[in-house]
Design a protein around this motif. Structure first.
Motif, PDB file in Angstrom:
ATOM      1  N   TYR A 182      66.573 -41.223  56.378  1.00 17.44           N
ATOM      2  CA  TYR A 182      65.119 -40.607  56.901  1.00 17.44           C
ATOM      3  C   TYR A 182      64.973 -41.855  58.149  1.00 17.44           C
ATOM      4  O   TYR A 182      65.175 -43.016  57.728  1.00 17.44           O
ATOM      5  CB  TYR A 182      64.092 -40.814  56.033  1.00 17.44           C
ATOM      6  CG  TYR A 182      64.122 -39.676  54.857  1.00 17.44           C
ATOM      7  CD1 TYR A 182      63.835 -38.285  55.243  1.00 17.44           C
ATOM      8  CD2 TYR A 182      64.716 -40.001  53.552  1.00 17.44           C
ATOM      9  CE1 TYR A 182      64.047 -37.397  54.207  1.00 17.44           C
ATOM     10  CE2 TYR A 182      64.876 -39.103  52.737  1.00 17.44           C
ATOM     11  CZ  TYR A 182      64.444 -37.665  52.954  1.00 17.44           C
ATOM     12  OH  TYR A 182      64.684 -36.485  51.956  1.00 17.44           O
ATOM     13  N   THR A 199      61.954 -42.772  61.132  1.00 13.48           N
ATOM     14  CA  THR A 199      60.413 -42.387  61.550  1.00 13.48           C
ATOM     15  C   THR A 199      60.351 -42.575  63.138  1.00 13.48           C
ATOM     16  O   THR A 199      59.282 -42.661  63.488  1.00 13.48           O
ATOM     17  CB  THR A 199      59.535 -43.209  60.591  1.00 13.48           C
ATOM     18  OG1 THR A 199      59.985 -44.789  60.943  1.00 13.48           O
ATOM     19  CG2 THR A 199      59.525 -42.797  59.139  1.00 13.48           C
ATOM     20  N   VAL A 217      67.307 -37.415  58.976  1.00 13.75           N
ATOM     21  CA  VAL A 217      66.038 -36.592  58.750  1.00 13.75           C
ATOM     22  C   VAL A 217      65.003 -37.527  59.436  1.00 13.75           C
ATOM     23  O   VAL A 217      64.484 -38.114  58.965  1.00 13.75           O
ATOM     24  CB  VAL A 217      65.587 -36.293  57.488  1.00 13.75           C
ATOM     25  CG1 VAL A 217      64.496 -35.356  57.389  1.00 13.75           C
ATOM     26  CG2 VAL A 217      66.883 -35.346  56.659  1.00 13.75           C
ATOM     27  N   ASN A 218      64.637 -36.951  60.809  1.00  8.06           N
ATOM     28  CA  ASN A 218      63.607 -37.387  61.516  1.00  8.06           C
ATOM     29  C   ASN A 218      62.257 -37.121  61.054  1.00  8.06           C
ATOM     30  O   ASN A 218      62.001 -35.748  61.202  1.00  8.06           O
ATOM     31  CB  ASN A 218      63.883 -37.146  63.249  1.00  8.06           C
ATOM     32  CG  ASN A 218      63.002 -37.632  63.973  1.00  8.06           C
ATOM     33  OD1 ASN A 218      61.564 -37.192  64.124  1.00  8.06           O
ATOM     34  ND2 ASN A 218      62.975 -38.854  64.411  1.00  8.06           N
ATOM     35  N   VAL A 219      61.400 -37.814  60.462  1.00  9.75           N
ATOM     36  CA  VAL A 219      60.052 -37.515  59.902  1.00  9.75           C
ATOM     37  C   VAL A 219      59.029 -37.871  60.624  1.00  9.75           C
ATOM     38  O   VAL A 219      59.177 -38.826  61.296  1.00  9.75           O
ATOM     39  CB  VAL A 219      60.117 -37.769  58.597  1.00  9.75           C
ATOM     40  CG1 VAL A 219      61.087 -37.422  57.553  1.00  9.75           C
ATOM     41  CG2 VAL A 219      60.233 -39.477  58.277  1.00  9.75           C
ATOM     42  N   GLY A 220      58.026 -37.114  60.724  1.00 11.42           N
ATOM     43  CA  GLY A 220      56.697 -37.425  61.266  1.00 11.42           C
ATOM     44  C   GLY A 220      56.266 -37.255  62.643  1.00 11.42           C
ATOM     45  O   GLY A 220      55.061 -37.428  62.927  1.00 11.42           O
ATOM     46  N   GLU A 247      56.314 -32.991  62.180  1.00 10.79           N
ATOM     47  CA  GLU A 247      57.362 -31.964  61.882  1.00 10.79           C
ATOM     48  C   GLU A 247      58.507 -32.998  61.378  1.00 10.79           C
ATOM     49  O   GLU A 247      58.615 -34.112  61.789  1.00 10.79           O
ATOM     50  CB  GLU A 247      57.669 -31.390  62.870  1.00 10.79           C
ATOM     51  CG  GLU A 247      56.903 -30.324  63.519  1.00 10.79           C
ATOM     52  CD  GLU A 247      57.580 -29.471  64.753  1.00 10.79           C
ATOM     53  OE1 GLU A 247      58.710 -29.447  64.947  1.00 10.79           O
ATOM     54  OE2 GLU A 247      56.620 -28.966  65.501  1.00 10.79           O
ATOM     55  N   SER A 248      59.344 -32.665  60.691  1.00 15.16           N
ATOM     56  CA  SER A 248      60.604 -32.926  60.270  1.00 15.16           C
ATOM     57  C   SER A 248      61.716 -32.325  60.878  1.00 15.16           C
ATOM     58  O   SER A 248      61.821 -31.054  60.805  1.00 15.16           O
ATOM     59  CB  SER A 248      60.823 -33.192  58.509  1.00 15.16           C
ATOM     60  OG  SER A 248      59.721 -34.133  58.097  1.00 15.16           O
ATOM     61  N   ARG A 249      62.842 -33.171  61.378  1.00 11.07           N
ATOM     62  CA  ARG A 249      63.888 -32.428  62.336  1.00 11.07           C
ATOM     63  C   ARG A 249      65.121 -32.970  61.756  1.00 11.07           C
ATOM     64  O   ARG A 249      65.206 -34.257  61.414  1.00 11.07           O
ATOM     65  CB  ARG A 249      63.708 -32.654  63.673  1.00 11.07           C
ATOM     66  CG  ARG A 249      62.527 -32.392  64.523  1.00 11.07           C
ATOM     67  CD  ARG A 249      62.592 -30.958  64.512  1.00 11.07           C
ATOM     68  NE  ARG A 249      63.334 -30.279  65.267  1.00 11.07           N
ATOM     69  CZ  ARG A 249      63.428 -30.268  66.642  1.00 11.07           C
ATOM     70  NH1 ARG A 249      62.467 -30.635  67.438  1.00 11.07           N
ATOM     71  NH2 ARG A 249      64.624 -29.713  67.314  1.00 11.07           N
TER      72      ARG A 249
END
Length: 97
Positions: A23, A25, A61-64, A68-70
């Protein structure tokens, strides 16, 4: 050589394979830039070395960002893993010499 690390997430895929994920951010552009340089950004390659699986897939997993999460997959994870392990082994050999 024994490697140790802590992986954020490992999913078992419907085809029987596995996907390792980390993850992030940071801004999405920063995450996308990471996968363009798989020999420089070695986090996913290191995770692949921990798991010793030639079918392993890996992604950030790019969150926030904007709620949206990508998902940003590293398609070259096995090649990056092999280069990382070889580089570490070469470094250890040179230290030993």
């Amino acid at each position: 050589m024994r490697l140790f690390g802590r992986i954020d997430r490992i999913d078992h895929l419907p085809d029987g394979g596995r996907m390792v994920m980390d993850y992030k951010t940071e801004a999405l552009a920063g995450t996308q830039a990471r996968i363009k340089l798989p020999l420089e950004d070695t986090q996913l390659a290191f995770y692949a070395a921990l798991l010793e699986d030639d079918t392993l897939r890996a992604a950030y997993v790019n969150v926030g960002e904007r709620g949206e999460s990508r998902f940003v997959e590293q398609p070259q994870v096995q090649a990056a893993r092999d280069a990382l392990v070889q580089g570490v082994m070469d470094d250890l050999r040179r230290i030993g010499e």
